[in-house]
Design a protein around this motif. Structure first.
Motif, PDB file in Angstrom:
ATOM      1  N   ARG A 153      -5.828  -6.848  -4.436  1.00 18.16           N
ATOM      2  CA  ARG A 153      -6.246  -6.209  -3.059  1.00 18.16           C
ATOM      3  C   ARG A 153      -5.798  -4.056  -3.122  1.00 18.16           C
ATOM      4  O   ARG A 153      -6.906  -3.294  -3.568  1.00 18.16           O
ATOM      5  N   VAL A 154      -4.656  -4.031  -2.628  1.00 19.16           N
ATOM      6  CA  VAL A 154      -3.988  -3.342  -2.799  1.00 19.16           C
ATOM      7  C   VAL A 154      -4.347  -1.979  -4.255  1.00 19.16           C
ATOM      8  O   VAL A 154      -4.019  -1.092  -4.096  1.00 19.16           O
ATOM      9  N   GLU A 194       0.453  -0.653  -0.428  1.00 16.44           N
ATOM     10  CA  GLU A 194      -0.231   0.149  -0.167  1.00 16.44           C
ATOM     11  C   GLU A 194       1.164   1.133  -0.025  1.00 16.44           C
ATOM     12  O   GLU A 194       0.431   2.195  -0.723  1.00 16.44           O
ATOM     13  N   ASP A 198      -6.068  -3.329  -6.541  1.00 19.47           N
ATOM     14  CA  ASP A 198      -7.956  -2.574  -7.047  1.00 19.47           C
ATOM     15  C   ASP A 198      -7.898  -1.149  -6.051  1.00 19.47           C
ATOM     16  O   ASP A 198      -8.840  -0.502  -7.077  1.00 19.47           O
ATOM     17  N   ARG A 199      -7.619  -0.329  -5.275  1.00 18.36           N
ATOM     18  CA  ARG A 199      -7.283   0.172  -4.376  1.00 18.36           C
ATOM     19  C   ARG A 199      -7.433   1.621  -5.105  1.00 18.36           C
ATOM     20  O   ARG A 199      -6.807   2.624  -5.394  1.00 18.36           O
ATOM     21  N   HIS A 200      -6.080   1.381  -6.350  1.00 15.40           N
ATOM     22  CA  HIS A 200      -5.068   2.322  -7.153  1.00 15.40           C
ATOM     23  C   HIS A 200      -5.250   2.318  -8.231  1.00 15.40           C
ATOM     24  O   HIS A 200      -4.844   1.387  -9.058  1.00 15.40           O
TER      25      HIS A 200
END
Ligand SMILES: [Zn+2]
Length: 292
Positions: free
Chosen positions: A94-95, A50, A97-99
């Protein structure tokens, strides 16, 4: 066509930095298996990735460098190979997909074995070995396969064939470590690496680790000069040279130094600029700021 190639046609991209250095800072001991943290301390791995994504990385790297059978067996973890690689990929997924605009590279390091006749690995047996790891990475949702820190073209070829067999639609990124008088430990020169790996169908080729940003500049220029049409170049330099301090190695390359290196790489025509041992999200932020 992969979104990665499309993004590379438009801009110079940033990739992330060290994982091992960051995990040691978070308490990973010398003999510890980094890959075990993918299931036992996933929040630590996620926090590192992250931080790299937040620093502007377009590529983040799964914590699976030692995820091949022989390396996991050193920790008695070979039966958990699929689980550990899949979990590593899922955390990075997961990381990313947030960026938006951030891609996951499924990380593959050297197997620890040597090619025949010095060691026991053939291209065929190596292909089977790497295929096993790649199946776990693909199950966890990666965007590309990163084959890195390689010294022997035969071993890279085995990993490339495994990637082409298991995940024919994923881009392959292959980088070697030119840490011995501007050659790999096995004597491969940068131009030779670019030409031969391009022949095997790889479109993103480069150098990682090595002996600091000055040598990386020489290596990058050789690679840029040798690249065939349609090949992108990636460099991931260490943050300076390792210096022994007490009983551990310290890298003293500052974020400013890596920012300067990144500008130099971009001017040369390198397409992806990242960092390797000794680097941190602060180094990535400096790289991103100077090429973004
Ligand atoms: Zn390194």
């Amino acid at each position: 066509m992969s979104a990665i190639y499309e993004a590379l046609e438009k801009a110079t991209l940033t990739s992330d930095g060290a994982m091992g250095t960051m995990l040691q800072a978070r308490g990973l001991t010398d003999g510890g298996a980094p890959e075990l943290w993918n299931v036992e301390k996933p929040e630590e791995i996620e926090a590192v990735l992250e931080a790299y994504a937040a620093a502007g990385s377009n590529f983040i790297t799964t914590n699976t460098f030692g995820g091949t059978r022989g390396r996991l067996a050193m920790h008695g973890l070979e039966e958990r190979l699929f689980e550990l690689n899949k979990a590593g990929a899922q955390i990075a997924r997961r990381v990313a997909d947030r960026h938006p605009g951030c891609f996951v590279m499924g990380d593959i390091g050297p197997s620890g074995d040597l090619m025949e006749p010095m060691g026991t690995m053939s291209v065929e047996s190596g292909q089977a070995l790497f295929a096993e790891q790649i199946r776990g990475l693909v199950a966890g949702g990666i965007d590309a396969i990163l084959i890195e820190t390689m010294s022997d073209l035969g071993e890279v070829e085995a990993a490339i064939k495994a990637a082409q067999e298991v995940a024919p639609n994923l881009p392959i990124i292959a980088t070697m470590s030119f840490d011995t008088n501007l050659r790999t430990m096995m004597g491969v020169k940068p131009a030779m690496a670019v030409q031969q790996l391009a022949t095997l169908g790889v479109r993103i080729i480069g150098a990682n680790c090595g002996r600091g940003t000055d040598e990386m500049a020489v290596i990058a220029q050789d690679m840029v000069n040798a690249r065939p049409e349609g090949v992108f170049i990636i460099t991931q330099s260490n943050a300076g040279l390792p210096k022994l301090q007490g009983d551990e190695f310290i890298y003293d390359g500052t974020p400013e130094e890596l920012g300067k290196y990144a500008a130099q790489m971009k001017a040369m025509g390198v397409n992806i600029v990242g960092s390797c041992c000794g680097s941190s999200p602060a180094h990535t932020a400096a790289i991103h700021a100077s090429i973004g």
